[in-house]
Design a protein around this motif. Sequence first.
Motif, PDB file in Angstrom:
ATOM      1  N   PHE A   1       6.191  19.914  27.634  1.00  4.47           N
ATOM      2  CA  PHE A   1       5.959  19.558  29.257  1.00  4.47           C
ATOM      3  C   PHE A   1       6.848  18.229  29.775  1.00  4.47           C
ATOM      4  O   PHE A   1       7.954  18.480  30.589  1.00  4.47           O
TER       5      PHE A   1
ATOM      6  N   ARG B   1      10.636  18.750  28.484  1.00  8.00           N
ATOM      7  CA  ARG B   1      11.369  19.346  29.598  1.00  8.00           C
ATOM      8  C   ARG B   1      11.578  18.551  30.891  1.00  8.00           C
ATOM      9  O   ARG B   1      12.565  18.661  31.255  1.00  8.00           O
ATOM     10  N   LEU B   2      10.656  17.596  31.015  1.00 12.44           N
ATOM     11  CA  LEU B   2      11.044  16.936  32.234  1.00 12.44           C
ATOM     12  C   LEU B   2      12.180  15.760  31.719  1.00 12.44           C
ATOM     13  O   LEU B   2      12.849  15.435  32.711  1.00 12.44           O
TER      14      LEU B   2
ATOM     15  N   THR C   1      15.040  32.487  37.297  1.00 12.50           N
ATOM     16  CA  THR C   1      15.059  31.141  37.058  1.00 12.50           C
ATOM     17  C   THR C   1      16.194  30.529  37.640  1.00 12.50           C
ATOM     18  O   THR C   1      16.089  29.376  38.288  1.00 12.50           O
TER      19      THR C   1
ATOM     20  N   VAL D   1      16.266  21.150  38.706  1.00 15.87           N
ATOM     21  CA  VAL D   1      15.548  21.482  37.508  1.00 15.87           C
ATOM     22  C   VAL D   1      14.197  20.641  37.326  1.00 15.87           C
ATOM     23  O   VAL D   1      13.229  21.194  36.860  1.00 15.87           O
TER      24      VAL D   1
ATOM     25  N   TYR E   1      11.763  22.479  39.455  1.00 16.69           N
ATOM     26  CA  TYR E   1      11.219  23.827  39.026  1.00 16.69           C
ATOM     27  C   TYR E   1      10.414  23.567  37.488  1.00 16.69           C
ATOM     28  O   TYR E   1       9.644  24.354  37.351  1.00 16.69           O
ATOM     29  N   SER E   2      10.539  22.610  36.885  1.00 13.86           N
ATOM     30  CA  SER E   2      10.072  22.431  35.890  1.00 13.86           C
ATOM     31  C   SER E   2       8.514  22.242  35.844  1.00 13.86           C
ATOM     32  O   SER E   2       7.742  22.403  34.910  1.00 13.86           O
TER      33      SER E   2
ATOM     34  N   CYS F   1       7.533  26.190  36.228  1.00 12.55           N
ATOM     35  CA  CYS F   1       8.096  27.023  35.148  1.00 12.55           C
ATOM     36  C   CYS F   1       7.193  27.206  33.916  1.00 12.55           C
ATOM     37  O   CYS F   1       6.725  26.222  33.489  1.00 12.55           O
TER      38      CYS F   1
ATOM     39  N   TRP G   1      15.958  26.916  28.316  1.00  8.97           N
ATOM     40  CA  TRP G   1      16.517  25.743  29.141  1.00  8.97           C
ATOM     41  C   TRP G   1      17.991  25.821  28.848  1.00  8.97           C
ATOM     42  O   TRP G   1      18.684  25.191  29.764  1.00  8.97           O
TER      43      TRP G   1
ATOM     44  N   TYR H   1      18.714  26.784  32.642  1.00 11.94           N
ATOM     45  CA  TYR H   1      18.582  25.429  33.414  1.00 11.94           C
ATOM     46  C   TYR H   1      19.923  24.977  33.573  1.00 11.94           C
ATOM     47  O   TYR H   1      20.512  24.258  34.624  1.00 11.94           O
TER      48      TYR H   1
END
Length: 213
Positions: free
Chosen positions: A60, A63-64, A130, A173, A176-177, A180, A188, A192
Amino acid sequence: MKTRDLVARLASDVSPVERNAVSRVLNRALMLGLAGSAILLVLLYGVRSDMPELILTTMFWTRLAFPLSIIAGAIHLADRLGRPGASLGLAWLAAALPIAAMLFAAAGILMATPPGYRLQLMLGTTWRTTTASIVLLSLPSLAAMMHAMRQLAPTRLALAGAGAGLLAGAQGVLVYSLYCAEMAVPFWGVWYVLAIVFTTAIGAAIAPRCLRW
């Protein structure tokens, strides 16, 4: 009226501009855009019920980190593009490096994955929606950044719009992360990044009209 007299009159009322004035305008737009995108996310998609468990996972935060690193570079790029004649230097490189790193990581993972599973990693379960969702969530940020750029003095309008679109796409992004469910890096790296490319292109396309002096 002679030119010298006109220049003297225009310069008679000049007041000093704060050194951080450009950064303040852009940071305000950044916060407004994020708030608008977050509100739009809640209205369209809601809030994930498993968020308390999700924030404890490493993927998580990984991804951020991707959109946050782009935002860090893109805000500096927008700062330079909002100043007439300012050199861009390595600003484009700083904004593009996270994207290049994401593509490199996605390619590495795909190469290490058996061929029969590669397409599944890239498509996930939400590939159809997405990119469109991210672009939609980027629109409040794009509007805020374009309004901020109008308050500055960009002379390279298409480039300034592209910078604003890049920043807006990264903000989309980021927001949305929070919703998602896809956790595969190749996913991604495809969808993305594609969304960021779209918002950058949109910004470049509309900037000559929106930012015209």
